[in-house]
Design a protein around this motif. Structure first.
Motif, PDB file in Angstrom:
ATOM      1  N   GLU A  86       0.930  -1.247   0.029  1.00 29.32           N
ATOM      2  CA  GLU A  86      -0.082   0.020   0.156  1.00 29.32           C
ATOM      3  C   GLU A  86       0.904   1.262   0.034  1.00 29.32           C
ATOM      4  O   GLU A  86       0.627   2.175  -0.655  1.00 29.32           O
ATOM      5  CB  GLU A  86      -1.088  -0.075   1.164  1.00 29.32           C
ATOM      6  CG  GLU A  86      -1.739   1.254   1.429  1.00 29.32           C
ATOM      7  CD  GLU A  86      -2.716   1.579   0.295  1.00 29.32           C
ATOM      8  OE1 GLU A  86      -3.344   2.513   0.122  1.00 29.32           O
ATOM      9  OE2 GLU A  86      -2.944   0.553  -0.565  1.00 29.32           O
ATOM     10  N   LEU A  87       1.877   1.370   0.827  1.00 30.45           N
ATOM     11  CA  LEU A  87       2.675   2.346   0.767  1.00 30.45           C
ATOM     12  C   LEU A  87       3.557   2.616  -0.549  1.00 30.45           C
ATOM     13  O   LEU A  87       3.780   3.691  -0.995  1.00 30.45           O
ATOM     14  CB  LEU A  87       3.791   2.178   1.882  1.00 30.45           C
ATOM     15  CG  LEU A  87       3.363   2.205   3.462  1.00 30.45           C
ATOM     16  CD1 LEU A  87       4.399   2.092   4.430  1.00 30.45           C
ATOM     17  CD2 LEU A  87       2.263   3.514   3.462  1.00 30.45           C
ATOM     18  N   ALA A  88       3.946   1.463  -1.132  1.00 27.99           N
ATOM     19  CA  ALA A  88       4.239   1.513  -2.576  1.00 27.99           C
ATOM     20  C   ALA A  88       3.643   2.207  -3.641  1.00 27.99           C
ATOM     21  O   ALA A  88       3.987   2.869  -4.523  1.00 27.99           O
ATOM     22  CB  ALA A  88       5.093   0.354  -2.917  1.00 27.99           C
ATOM     23  N   ARG A  89       2.138   1.947  -3.381  1.00 29.10           N
ATOM     24  CA  ARG A  89       1.132   2.416  -4.318  1.00 29.10           C
ATOM     25  C   ARG A  89       0.936   3.959  -4.091  1.00 29.10           C
ATOM     26  O   ARG A  89       1.048   4.616  -5.004  1.00 29.10           O
ATOM     27  CB  ARG A  89      -0.280   1.719  -4.032  1.00 29.10           C
ATOM     28  CG  ARG A  89      -1.191   1.928  -4.957  1.00 29.10           C
ATOM     29  CD  ARG A  89      -2.571   1.520  -4.636  1.00 29.10           C
ATOM     30  NE  ARG A  89      -3.149   2.238  -3.282  1.00 29.10           N
ATOM     31  CZ  ARG A  89      -3.536   3.336  -3.360  1.00 29.10           C
ATOM     32  NH1 ARG A  89      -3.799   4.116  -4.486  1.00 29.10           N
ATOM     33  NH2 ARG A  89      -3.918   3.898  -2.206  1.00 29.10           N
ATOM     34  N   VAL A  90       0.769   4.287  -2.773  1.00 31.58           N
ATOM     35  CA  VAL A  90       0.444   5.848  -2.691  1.00 31.58           C
ATOM     36  C   VAL A  90       1.976   6.601  -2.892  1.00 31.58           C
ATOM     37  O   VAL A  90       1.814   7.938  -3.190  1.00 31.58           O
ATOM     38  CB  VAL A  90       0.234   6.089  -1.331  1.00 31.58           C
ATOM     39  CG1 VAL A  90      -1.254   5.255  -0.993  1.00 31.58           C
ATOM     40  CG2 VAL A  90       1.117   5.663  -0.188  1.00 31.58           C
ATOM     41  N   TRP A  91       3.175   6.154  -2.509  1.00 30.69           N
ATOM     42  CA  TRP A  91       4.336   6.826  -2.688  1.00 30.69           C
ATOM     43  C   TRP A  91       4.515   6.964  -4.390  1.00 30.69           C
ATOM     44  O   TRP A  91       5.017   8.187  -4.686  1.00 30.69           O
ATOM     45  CB  TRP A  91       5.663   5.979  -2.490  1.00 30.69           C
ATOM     46  CG  TRP A  91       6.773   6.728  -2.297  1.00 30.69           C
ATOM     47  CD1 TRP A  91       7.882   6.574  -3.110  1.00 30.69           C
ATOM     48  CD2 TRP A  91       7.147   7.733  -1.726  1.00 30.69           C
ATOM     49  NE1 TRP A  91       8.870   7.294  -2.763  1.00 30.69           N
ATOM     50  CE2 TRP A  91       8.628   8.506  -1.882  1.00 30.69           C
ATOM     51  CE3 TRP A  91       6.442   8.666  -0.667  1.00 30.69           C
ATOM     52  CZ2 TRP A  91       9.137   9.434  -1.492  1.00 30.69           C
ATOM     53  CZ3 TRP A  91       6.905   9.937  -0.227  1.00 30.69           C
ATOM     54  CH2 TRP A  91       8.328  10.196  -0.582  1.00 30.69           C
ATOM     55  N   GLY A  92       4.145   6.142  -4.963  1.00 31.79           N
ATOM     56  CA  GLY A  92       3.971   6.368  -6.627  1.00 31.79           C
ATOM     57  C   GLY A  92       5.489   6.203  -7.310  1.00 31.79           C
ATOM     58  O   GLY A  92       6.660   6.243  -6.823  1.00 31.79           O
ATOM     59  N   ASN A  93       5.355   5.627  -8.581  1.00 30.40           N
ATOM     60  CA  ASN A  93       6.495   5.413  -9.383  1.00 30.40           C
ATOM     61  C   ASN A  93       7.358   4.497  -8.854  1.00 30.40           C
ATOM     62  O   ASN A  93       8.773   4.547  -8.684  1.00 30.40           O
ATOM     63  CB  ASN A  93       7.274   6.698  -9.840  1.00 30.40           C
ATOM     64  CG  ASN A  93       6.721   7.685 -10.479  1.00 30.40           C
ATOM     65  OD1 ASN A  93       5.912   7.593 -11.420  1.00 30.40           O
ATOM     66  ND2 ASN A  93       7.002   9.309 -10.407  1.00 30.40           N
ATOM     67  N   VAL A  94       6.945   3.369  -8.329  1.00 33.01           N
ATOM     68  CA  VAL A  94       7.464   2.284  -7.707  1.00 33.01           C
ATOM     69  C   VAL A  94       7.055   0.921  -8.375  1.00 33.01           C
ATOM     70  O   VAL A  94       5.864   0.654  -8.451  1.00 33.01           O
ATOM     71  CB  VAL A  94       7.384   2.166  -6.190  1.00 33.01           C
ATOM     72  CG1 VAL A  94       7.900   1.072  -5.690  1.00 33.01           C
ATOM     73  CG2 VAL A  94       7.893   3.415  -5.552  1.00 33.01           C
ATOM     74  N   GLN A  95       8.094   0.281  -8.922  1.00 29.76           N
ATOM     75  CA  GLN A  95       7.793  -1.092  -9.378  1.00 29.76           C
ATOM     76  C   GLN A  95       8.479  -2.141  -8.076  1.00 29.76           C
ATOM     77  O   GLN A  95       9.501  -2.029  -7.678  1.00 29.76           O
ATOM     78  CB  GLN A  95       8.220  -1.320 -10.681  1.00 29.76           C
ATOM     79  CG  GLN A  95       7.739  -0.363 -11.680  1.00 29.76           C
ATOM     80  CD  GLN A  95       8.053  -0.687 -13.003  1.00 29.76           C
ATOM     81  OE1 GLN A  95       8.878  -1.760 -13.388  1.00 29.76           O
ATOM     82  NE2 GLN A  95       7.601   0.025 -13.932  1.00 29.76           N
ATOM     83  N   TYR A  96       7.731  -3.320  -8.061  1.00 30.92           N
ATOM     84  CA  TYR A  96       8.133  -4.377  -7.249  1.00 30.92           C
ATOM     85  C   TYR A  96       7.751  -5.766  -7.630  1.00 30.92           C
ATOM     86  O   TYR A  96       6.665  -5.701  -8.513  1.00 30.92           O
ATOM     87  CB  TYR A  96       7.958  -4.050  -5.980  1.00 30.92           C
ATOM     88  CG  TYR A  96       6.250  -3.973  -5.629  1.00 30.92           C
ATOM     89  CD1 TYR A  96       5.562  -5.211  -5.381  1.00 30.92           C
ATOM     90  CD2 TYR A  96       5.649  -2.914  -5.556  1.00 30.92           C
ATOM     91  CE1 TYR A  96       4.158  -5.234  -5.183  1.00 30.92           C
ATOM     92  CE2 TYR A  96       4.145  -2.765  -5.240  1.00 30.92           C
ATOM     93  CZ  TYR A  96       3.509  -3.987  -5.127  1.00 30.92           C
ATOM     94  OH  TYR A  96       2.155  -3.840  -5.052  1.00 30.92           O
ATOM     95  N   GLY A  97       8.194  -6.793  -7.238  1.00 33.50           N
ATOM     96  CA  GLY A  97       7.628  -8.116  -7.993  1.00 33.50           C
ATOM     97  C   GLY A  97       8.642  -9.297  -7.272  1.00 33.50           C
ATOM     98  O   GLY A  97       9.831  -9.097  -6.508  1.00 33.50           O
ATOM     99  N   LEU A  98       8.123 -10.428  -7.673  1.00 30.64           N
ATOM    100  CA  LEU A  98       8.691 -11.681  -7.090  1.00 30.64           C
ATOM    101  C   LEU A  98       9.006 -12.453  -8.433  1.00 30.64           C
ATOM    102  O   LEU A  98       8.052 -12.651  -9.167  1.00 30.64           O
ATOM    103  CB  LEU A  98       8.057 -12.426  -6.052  1.00 30.64           C
ATOM    104  CG  LEU A  98       8.697 -13.881  -5.794  1.00 30.64           C
ATOM    105  CD1 LEU A  98       9.835 -13.588  -5.007  1.00 30.64           C
ATOM    106  CD2 LEU A  98       7.611 -14.419  -4.773  1.00 30.64           C
TER     107      LEU A  98
END
Length: 276
Positions: A86-98
């Motif tokens: 959720e924090l990555a979503r609201v911070w914006g311009n963040v990609q993450y994954g596995l």
């Protein structure tokens, strides 16, 4: 002087399929587009903070924002992957994954990579790790062969690495404020009176076989003296039990019953000699 004649190579160069080549091109184009968009539409920090504060006021997020499990006789707690996403979503311009980089069925393990990338600042964190295809049980390790079991084991192990990768690229002050707000939301209980929240907590735990007496033993005080912090702690414990991170028996051990209590105080008492 004779020059050596090069021999023709007996190994053909490795070829990739058309589908793989298309996917590689698509992935490269997607990364390039993400960087361009991040530069053209940089994040608004004030707006991100405001959205984070609003999200952390929601009871649904606060109840999933923390994890809890036992290791080596100690209880480990912290912010969960749900809060990190959720924090990555609201911070914006963040990609993450596995990503599962390689699966070795012969050795029974998968090579995984978890990553998080701030495409605006080009801050990236990643980790590569091995996940054995086995599950720890009370009877010892159990080898996994079912594809669904392997997938779930890889996902569960990877979620912890994804969480740490996201937190590694987010500003610490941003994460700490979010955790405090989620704790405050848990303590507030969505505006319900404390007495009602205590009654709801007791009823909820009774649904999984945990009596009020066991909870009172765990908190070391009767339910009439529970605080907002106690109820918030119970919510975290209940969610962790649901996710399988801890068990009800570990968190709320059943009280031991003595032999005297089982036999009404008549156990192991010497018989009385009527002649004396």
């Amino acid at each position: 002087m004779n020059q050596p004649v090069p021999l023709p190579s007996t190994t053909a160069p490795a070829r990739i399929g058309q589908g793989t080549a298309v996917e590689q091109s698509r992935a490269a184009a997607e990364v390039q587009a993400a960087v361009v968009v991040a530069q053209q539409c940089p994040r608004n920090i004030q707006a991100a903070v405001a959205e984070m504060r609003e999200s952390c006021k929601q009871q649904g997020l606060a109840e999933r924002a923390f994890f809890r499990y036992s290791r080596g006789g100690q209880t480990i707690t912290g912010a969960s992957v749900h809060l990190a996403r959720e924090l990555a979503r609201v911070w914006g311009n963040v990609q993450y994954g596995l990503v599962e980089m390689r699966r070795d069925d012969e050795y029974g393990q998968s090579e995984m990579q978890a990553f998080a990338w701030d495409v605006q600042t080009n801050s990236r964190n990643s980790s590569t790790f091995i996940v054995p295809h086995r599950r720890d049980t009370k009877n010892g390790p159990k080898q996994l062969t079912d594809m669904r079991d392997i997938y779930e084991t890889n996902s569960n192990n990877g979620a912890r690495r994804v969480r740490e990768a996201i937190f590694a690229i987010l500003p610490p002050w941003f994460v700490e404020e979010a955790k405090e707000l989620c704790n405050q939301t848990l303590r507030d209980g969505g505006g319900k009176p404390l007495a009602q929240r205590i009654a709801d907590a007791i009823k909820t735990f009774e649904g999984i076989g945990v009596t009020a007496d066991r909870i009172e033993n765990r908190l070391d005080r009767p339910s009439t003296k529970w605080t907002e912090h106690d109820v918030a702690q119970l919510i975290v414990i209940y969610k962790s039990i649901q996710r399988g991170e801890v068990t009800a028996e570990d968190e709320f051990p059943a009280p031991r019953v003595s032999a005297d209590e089982l036999t009404g105080g008549k156990a192991d008492k010497p018989a009385t000699d009527p002649t004396k």
